[in-house]
Design an enzyme around this catalytic site. Structure first.
Site, PDB file in Angstrom:
ATOM      1  N   LYS A  45     -55.541   7.354  -2.777  1.00 26.20           N
ATOM      2  CA  LYS A  45     -55.870   7.404  -1.356  1.00 26.20           C
ATOM      3  C   LYS A  45     -56.443   8.770  -0.974  1.00 26.20           C
ATOM      4  O   LYS A  45     -56.806   9.013   0.168  1.00 26.20           O
ATOM      5  CB  LYS A  45     -54.625   7.099  -0.520  1.00 26.20           C
ATOM      6  CG  LYS A  45     -54.101   5.677  -0.713  1.00 26.20           C
ATOM      7  CD  LYS A  45     -53.173   5.280   0.396  1.00 26.20           C
ATOM      8  CE  LYS A  45     -52.234   4.160  -0.014  1.00 26.20           C
ATOM      9  NZ  LYS A  45     -52.879   2.843   0.041  1.00 26.20           N
ATOM     10  N   ASP A  62     -42.849   9.738   3.217  1.00 27.78           N
ATOM     11  CA  ASP A  62     -43.838   8.914   2.534  1.00 27.78           C
ATOM     12  C   ASP A  62     -45.210   9.381   3.025  1.00 27.78           C
ATOM     13  O   ASP A  62     -45.623   9.073   4.133  1.00 27.78           O
ATOM     14  CB  ASP A  62     -43.575   7.444   2.879  1.00 27.78           C
ATOM     15  CG  ASP A  62     -44.731   6.531   2.486  1.00 27.78           C
ATOM     16  OD1 ASP A  62     -45.778   7.023   2.006  1.00 27.78           O
ATOM     17  OD2 ASP A  62     -44.590   5.308   2.676  1.00 27.78           O
ATOM     18  N   CYS A  69     -48.967  -4.877   4.417  1.00 30.08           N
ATOM     19  CA  CYS A  69     -47.688  -4.577   3.782  1.00 30.08           C
ATOM     20  C   CYS A  69     -46.720  -3.945   4.771  1.00 30.08           C
ATOM     21  O   CYS A  69     -45.930  -3.062   4.409  1.00 30.08           O
ATOM     22  CB  CYS A  69     -47.855  -3.676   2.556  1.00 30.08           C
ATOM     23  SG  CYS A  69     -48.778  -4.468   1.247  1.00 30.08           S
ATOM     24  N   GLN A 108     -50.313   8.014   3.449  1.00 31.01           N
ATOM     25  CA  GLN A 108     -51.440   8.087   4.389  1.00 31.01           C
ATOM     26  C   GLN A 108     -51.587   9.486   4.982  1.00 31.01           C
ATOM     27  O   GLN A 108     -52.413   9.698   5.870  1.00 31.01           O
ATOM     28  CB  GLN A 108     -51.244   7.081   5.533  1.00 31.01           C
ATOM     29  CG  GLN A 108     -51.126   5.645   5.084  1.00 31.01           C
ATOM     30  CD  GLN A 108     -52.417   5.105   4.481  1.00 31.01           C
ATOM     31  OE1 GLN A 108     -53.500   5.644   4.691  1.00 31.01           O
ATOM     32  NE2 GLN A 108     -52.296   4.042   3.714  1.00 31.01           N
ATOM     33  N   HIS A 167     -44.171   0.976   5.604  1.00 31.26           N
ATOM     34  CA  HIS A 167     -44.822   0.120   4.614  1.00 31.26           C
ATOM     35  C   HIS A 167     -43.699  -0.532   3.802  1.00 31.26           C
ATOM     36  O   HIS A 167     -42.629   0.052   3.649  1.00 31.26           O
ATOM     37  CB  HIS A 167     -45.678   1.021   3.726  1.00 31.26           C
ATOM     38  CG  HIS A 167     -46.560   0.317   2.748  1.00 31.26           C
ATOM     39  ND1 HIS A 167     -46.095  -0.202   1.567  1.00 31.26           N
ATOM     40  CD2 HIS A 167     -47.891   0.069   2.779  1.00 31.26           C
ATOM     41  CE1 HIS A 167     -47.112  -0.733   0.901  1.00 31.26           C
ATOM     42  NE2 HIS A 167     -48.211  -0.594   1.612  1.00 31.26           N
TER      43      HIS A 167
END
Lengths: 424, 150
Positions: free
Chosen positions: A244, A218, A382, A221, A141
């Site tokens: 999220k 990261d 993104c 997600q 991302h």
């Protein structure tokens, strides 16, 4: 309020797979899943952008503002004590949820983006020098690309990129070749927001550690879809966003190993991050407050605690298993329609379904979907380098959560048929 | 589905499928790239001028149905027009797509451009509809560079 809580508590059998009945019950707890437009209940398949929120989270934030609102860590009065306790309780909940060894290793930020920037601007500026290298992957991302580019530009360092295959899987042999004595940090996503690939982060971390290189994962997600245990992963940093994971916007987490966090300089200066201030010298607070300057997002943090409680009441193993089943169903639906091309077909894949259609641009797909009452995202997500890698301007993306059901996916398939009617 | 029918007029779908003047132009006097980073619409507009008159115009690239059909209709309308006429037409078009959805559309005045009236209900699509026009105006202004709708 009590009913919602009891419902959540009473139905828990964390070993049994989630049934259609469980999902029905869960769906009732998410008010935004029942929004209607022109008499049509909207289907929400844009979970990679942000998730919907259960009543327990909404009501917890409401309760904070109604009966607990005060600033934390400083008031000598009742409300401040209550607020501080709730705030710190959330830290412990997040600690438990992510498998963090020490509660002081949980830093609250505005979200994944801020968490990554925090590491880039503190650890990065301290450790990365001229001709050093930072490794990221081809499926990041923008928020896991740009902070490192900014750092590399400032320091005269190089950004190296792990390539991926046409399926959207990282080429690990190439990754290992990139690791060297110049490597100062590896930063990769757990799950790709554009392709759905679940990356082999454990392996990536192991290899980096063989070179003494720390790894940031990261988890924007990842945290809402997979059971996370940062201790077991042995990652050095893990970043995620509450919004999220059925929590509120504007609040996120950075996990970092205490030994690294302790050596890092503060990110921002201000209140709460100091022990003492004179015009000559300031002594910084210890962890985690060193990295939490200013009045924090108290309501958001408490909301995140409620979100974590909610996810745990269902159980992340069950969520992952159910979403896997949904993903397979969605994949087979998409594969069965002529002219639909899935982008990202990794063997290990989460519920992100990026696709293109022969005769319709993703933007037009999204528009027709919206008119069919199905929310998806269309664009580059993104992740422009991912689009470039696959030679496409954009994709349409349906992304799943545990409160979605097969009917939602059938609505997706119907919307695709509508797109074909209009554009074929 | 009423709003989609309003957005994706038959003329738009037809131009999307068979865009007019959809080719590169090697002997163009000017070419300007237009890019809409939000959705990835990416076109190049080519112009051949004869004094102040647009002798030929074409475009290439890829984008959504709205951006592509708008570019196609634009090329049809602008051939043979003067720079001033082109600017006047764009002003009318721009005024129409940015007006409120329930304000009246002067169909005679707008001619073929009226098919884009549905865009008014979808503000994010205004950029798609005007992308090629912005590139065109930039080309007419003597610029030879890229424009973006951001």
């Amino acid at each position: 309020m009590a009913t919602a809580g009891q419902q959540t508590q009473s139905a828990v059998d964390k070993t049994a797979p989630l049934t259609a009945l469980d999902i029905e019950r869960i769906r009732r707890e998410f008010p935004a899943l029942h929004v209607e437009r022109d008499g049509v209940t909207q289907v929400y398949l844009d979970n990679a952008a942000t998730s919907q929120k259960p009543k327990s989270v909404i009501e917890r934030i409401d309760r904070y503002y109604r009966s607990e609102n005060a600033n934390v860590h400083r008031g000598m009065h009742y409300l401040s004590e209550v607020a501080t306790q709730a705030y710190e309780e959330s830290r412990k909940k997040v600690q438990r949820f992510l498998g963090v060894p020490l509660s002081c290793e949980v830093i609250f930020t505005r979200g994944t983006t801020e968490s990554i920037n925090l590491v880039a601007q503190t650890y990065g500026r301290q450790s990365v020098g001229k001709d050093d290298e930072v490794i990221i992957s081809a499926m990041e991302h923008h928020s896991n690309i740009v902070p490192w580019q900014m750092l590399c530009e400032e320091k005269g360092a190089k950004l190296r990129v792990i390539p991926m295959t046409d399926r959207g899987e990282l080429i690990l042999e190439e990754y290992e070749k990139l690791l060297s004595s110049r490597t100062k940090l590896v930063s990769v996503n757990h799950v790709s927001n554009a392709l759905g690939t679940i990356n082999p982060v454990r392996h990536i971390i192991e290899k980096a550690h063989e070179h003494g290189v720390p790894v940031l994962v990261d988890g924007a997600q990842g945290a809402a879809h997979l059971p996370i245990d940062v201790k077991e992963l042995d990652c050095d940093f893990y970043a995620c966003s509450a919004h999220k994971m059925v929590g509120p916007t504007g609040i996120g987490v950075l996990y970092g190993k205490a030994e690294l966090l302790n050596k890092m300089p503060p990110f921002m200066g201000g209140g709460d991050m100091i022990l003492s201030v004179t015009f000559e010298k300031t002594t910084y607070s210890s962890l985690p407050y060193k990295f939490e300057a200013g009045t924090p997002n108290i309501a958001g943090t408490i909301g995140l605690g409620a979100a974590v409680d909610y996810l745990e009441s269902i159980g992340m193993e069950r969520i992952a298993a159910y979403e896997h089943e949904l993903t397979q169903y969605a994949t087979s639906l998409l594969e069965s329609i002529d002219g639909v091309h899935l982008v990202g077909t990794a063997r290990e894949k989460a519920g992100v379904l990026s696709f293109t259609m022969e005769n319709a641009h993703p933007h037009d797909i999204g528009q027709i979907f919206s008119d069919c009452g199905v929310a998806i995202r269309a664009g580059h997500h993104c992740a422009q380098p991912v689009m470039q890698r696959f030679g496409i301007p954009a994709t349409a993306r349906a992304s799943l959560a545990f409160y979605n059901n097969k009917e939602d996916l059938d609505a997706m398939a119907d919307a695709i048929k509508k797109v074909k009617e209009v554009f074929d | 589905m009423s709003s989609n029918r309003a957005l994706y007029e038959q003329v738009i779908l037809e131009h999307n499928k068979k865009p007019r003047n959809f080719h590169e132009m090697e002997d163009a006097d000017r070419k300007v790239e237009g890019y809409n980073p939000l959705c990835g619409d990416h076109f190049t507009v080519y112009v051949k001028l004869n004094g102040d008159v647009i002798e030929d115009v074409s475009f290439s690239g890829a984008g959504c149905a709205i951006s592509k059909s708008s570019a196609s209709v634009m090329t049809m309308l602008l051939k043979g027009k003067t720079k001033k006429e082109a600017e006047g037409l764009f002003l009318k078009f721009h005024t129409m797509v940015t007006s409120s959805p329930d304000s009246p559309v002067d169909e005679d005045d707008l001619g073929k451009l009226r098919v884009f009236a549905g865009v008014r209900e979808f503000p994010v699509r205004i950029k798609c509809a005007t992308l090629a026009w912005h590139s065109m105006l930039s080309a007419l202004d003597g610029k030879d560079e890229s424009v973006t709708t951001e």
